[in-house]
Design a protein around this motif. Structure first.
Motif, PDB file in Angstrom:
ATOM      1  N   HIS A   1       8.419  28.141   7.682  1.00  0.00           N
ATOM      2  CA  HIS A   1       8.616  26.825   8.269  1.00  0.00           C
ATOM      3  C   HIS A   1       9.734  26.122   7.505  1.00  0.00           C
ATOM      4  CE1 HIS A   1       4.876  27.382  10.489  1.00  0.00           C
ATOM      5  NE2 HIS A   1       4.263  27.676   9.348  1.00  0.00           N
TER       6      HIS A   1
ATOM      7  N   LYS B   1      12.530  28.540  18.014  1.00  0.00           N
ATOM      8  CA  LYS B   1      11.745  29.025  19.145  1.00  0.00           C
ATOM      9  C   LYS B   1      11.450  30.513  19.013  1.00  0.00           C
ATOM     10  CE  LYS B   1      11.744  29.198  24.209  1.00  0.00           C
ATOM     11  NZ  LYS B   1      12.484  28.846  25.445  1.00  0.00           N
TER      12      LYS B   1
ATOM     13  N   ILE C   1       7.806  26.161  12.578  1.00  0.00           N
ATOM     14  CA  ILE C   1       8.178  24.758  12.707  1.00  0.00           C
ATOM     15  C   ILE C   1       9.528  24.516  12.049  1.00  0.00           C
ATOM     16  CG2 ILE C   1       7.614  22.458  11.800  1.00  0.00           C
ATOM     17  CD1 ILE C   1       4.665  23.221  12.354  1.00  0.00           C
TER      18      ILE C   1
ATOM     19  N   ARG D   1       1.401  22.341  15.410  1.00  0.00           N
ATOM     20  CA  ARG D   1       1.991  21.536  16.485  1.00  0.00           C
ATOM     21  C   ARG D   1       3.446  21.200  16.159  1.00  0.00           C
ATOM     22  NH1 ARG D   1       2.598  16.528  14.445  1.00  0.00           N
ATOM     23  NH2 ARG D   1       1.159  15.864  12.784  1.00  0.00           N
ATOM     24  N   GLU D   2       4.151  20.694  17.147  1.00  0.00           N
ATOM     25  CA  GLU D   2       5.530  20.270  16.953  1.00  0.00           C
ATOM     26  C   GLU D   2       5.574  18.944  16.200  1.00  0.00           C
ATOM     27  OE1 GLU D   2       9.591  19.406  19.610  1.00  0.00           O
ATOM     28  OE2 GLU D   2       7.737  20.061  20.572  1.00  0.00           O
TER      29      GLU D   2
ATOM     30  N   SER E   1      11.142  17.183  15.298  1.00  0.00           N
ATOM     31  CA  SER E   1      11.461  18.607  15.402  1.00  0.00           C
ATOM     32  C   SER E   1      12.936  18.785  15.723  1.00  0.00           C
ATOM     33  CB  SER E   1      10.631  19.257  16.504  1.00  0.00           C
ATOM     34  OG  SER E   1      11.007  18.735  17.773  1.00  0.00           O
TER      35      SER E   1
ATOM     36  N   ARG F   1      14.186  20.495  18.010  1.00  0.00           N
ATOM     37  CA  ARG F   1      14.342  20.390  19.462  1.00  0.00           C
ATOM     38  C   ARG F   1      14.486  18.935  19.896  1.00  0.00           C
ATOM     39  NH1 ARG F   1      11.648  19.000  23.734  1.00  0.00           N
ATOM     40  NH2 ARG F   1       9.849  18.406  22.466  1.00  0.00           N
ATOM     41  N   SER F   2      13.677  18.044  19.303  1.00  0.00           N
ATOM     42  CA  SER F   2      13.713  16.635  19.709  1.00  0.00           C
ATOM     43  C   SER F   2      14.968  15.925  19.217  1.00  0.00           C
ATOM     44  CB  SER F   2      12.473  15.906  19.179  1.00  0.00           C
ATOM     45  OG  SER F   2      12.571  15.672  17.780  1.00  0.00           O
TER      46      SER F   2
END
Length: 286
Positions: A62, A84, A89, A259-260, A264, A266-267
């Motif tokens: 992570h 991904k 994470i 969890r995300e 993250s 991605r966000s």
């Protein structure tokens, strides 16, 4: 903490001794490959973030990586893809997202009790020589837009949940030896109508840091670090949790809970896309 990677052996040993870290190396890969390493926190020069993050994710770790996640959009996308693919994470330290005043503004905007007209940000440092904020020599050159601008551009899209701003930007002349623009102006307009204005300088001799003004229909709020005042100068009651504490707890909690995390990789990708567009606008005007 079971392992430390450092740029210099001397500095690394001193830090490892101070915090009783059992292993220290100038090789990041060697530090990651140690037994007991579940997660990696990268507080390295900005241009190294993407490659180091991808490497750590590929090793099944992570990752929490300092802002900015990269200095260009393709590298940011590469990090998101790597996270991904690894199933691990990947969190970026967008610390302003975890600051109580900005979280309070976002909450009020979302619940409809505060209607934002204009977000005005001033970001000031004095960096005419290659020193960090503690006056120590840097081995790398900071980036005013992709690092410091990233904090505020991210806040705008995060608070309004609006990735499709119209953008505009101008930059001053490059520093003769550092090779970076020392002054920048950025403007954005949300499809919802709110404006965003950002003034940044590495030439400022006054107070350092980021100063935020949220001008809304109901009130005007001023934010500095973890404090917020209203138009009369009164303190706005907040939860009092320091941003750095909330941020680090979020990283470890997301790992434990599978969890995300809130910030993250991605966000954060929409923010990197906005910075890419601002950078291109500046280059075109230059």
């Amino acid at each position: 903490m079971v392992s430390l990677a450092s740029r210099t052996d001397e500095g690394g040993k001193r830090f490892a001794d101070q915090w009783k870290i059992p292993f220290q190396s100038t090789s990041l890969e060697a530090s990651i490959d140690r037994p007991g390493v579940d997660a990696v926190i990268l507080t390295t020069p900005s241009e190294q973030h993407a490659d180091q993050t991808v490497m750590a994710l590929a090793k099944g770790k992570h990752v929490q990586v300092e802002i900015p996640m990269s200095l260009n959009l393709p590298d940011a996308q590469r990090m998101v893809d790597a996270a991904k693919q690894s199933g691990r994470i990947c969190m970026v330290t967008h610390t302003r997202r975890f600051s109580s005043p900005h979280r309070e503004i976002r909450k009020r905007v979302r619940e409809g009790t505060f209607h934002l007209h204009h977000m005005v940000v001033e970001t000031y440092f004095f960096r005419r020589t290659n020193l960090n904020m503690h006056g120590q020599p840097r081995s790398w050159v900071d980036n005013l837009l992709w690092h410091h601008g990233c904090h505020s551009v991210d806040l705008a899209q995060w608070i309004l949940d609006e990735p499709n701003f119209e953008v505009w930007g101008q930059k001053g002349p490059d520093h003769p030896s550092l090779g970076i623009p020392m002054d920048l102006s950025v403007a954005m307009k949300s499809k919802k109508g709110a404006l965003f204005t950002l003034a940044m300088s590495f030439n400022n001799k006054g107070p350092f840091g980021g100063f935020y003004r949220y001008i809304g229909e109901e009130e005007t709020y001023k934010v500095y670090r973890d404090t917020m005042t209203d138009s009369e100068g009164n303190d706005v009651p907040l939860d009092g949790v320091p941003a750095f504490d909330r941020q680090d707890v979020e990283f470890t909690s997301a790992i434990r809970e599978g969890r995300e995390p809130e910030s993250s990789a991605r966000s954060c990708l929409p923010t990197m896309a906005l910075l890419d567009r601002i950078d291109k606008a500046m280059r075109e005007r230059a």
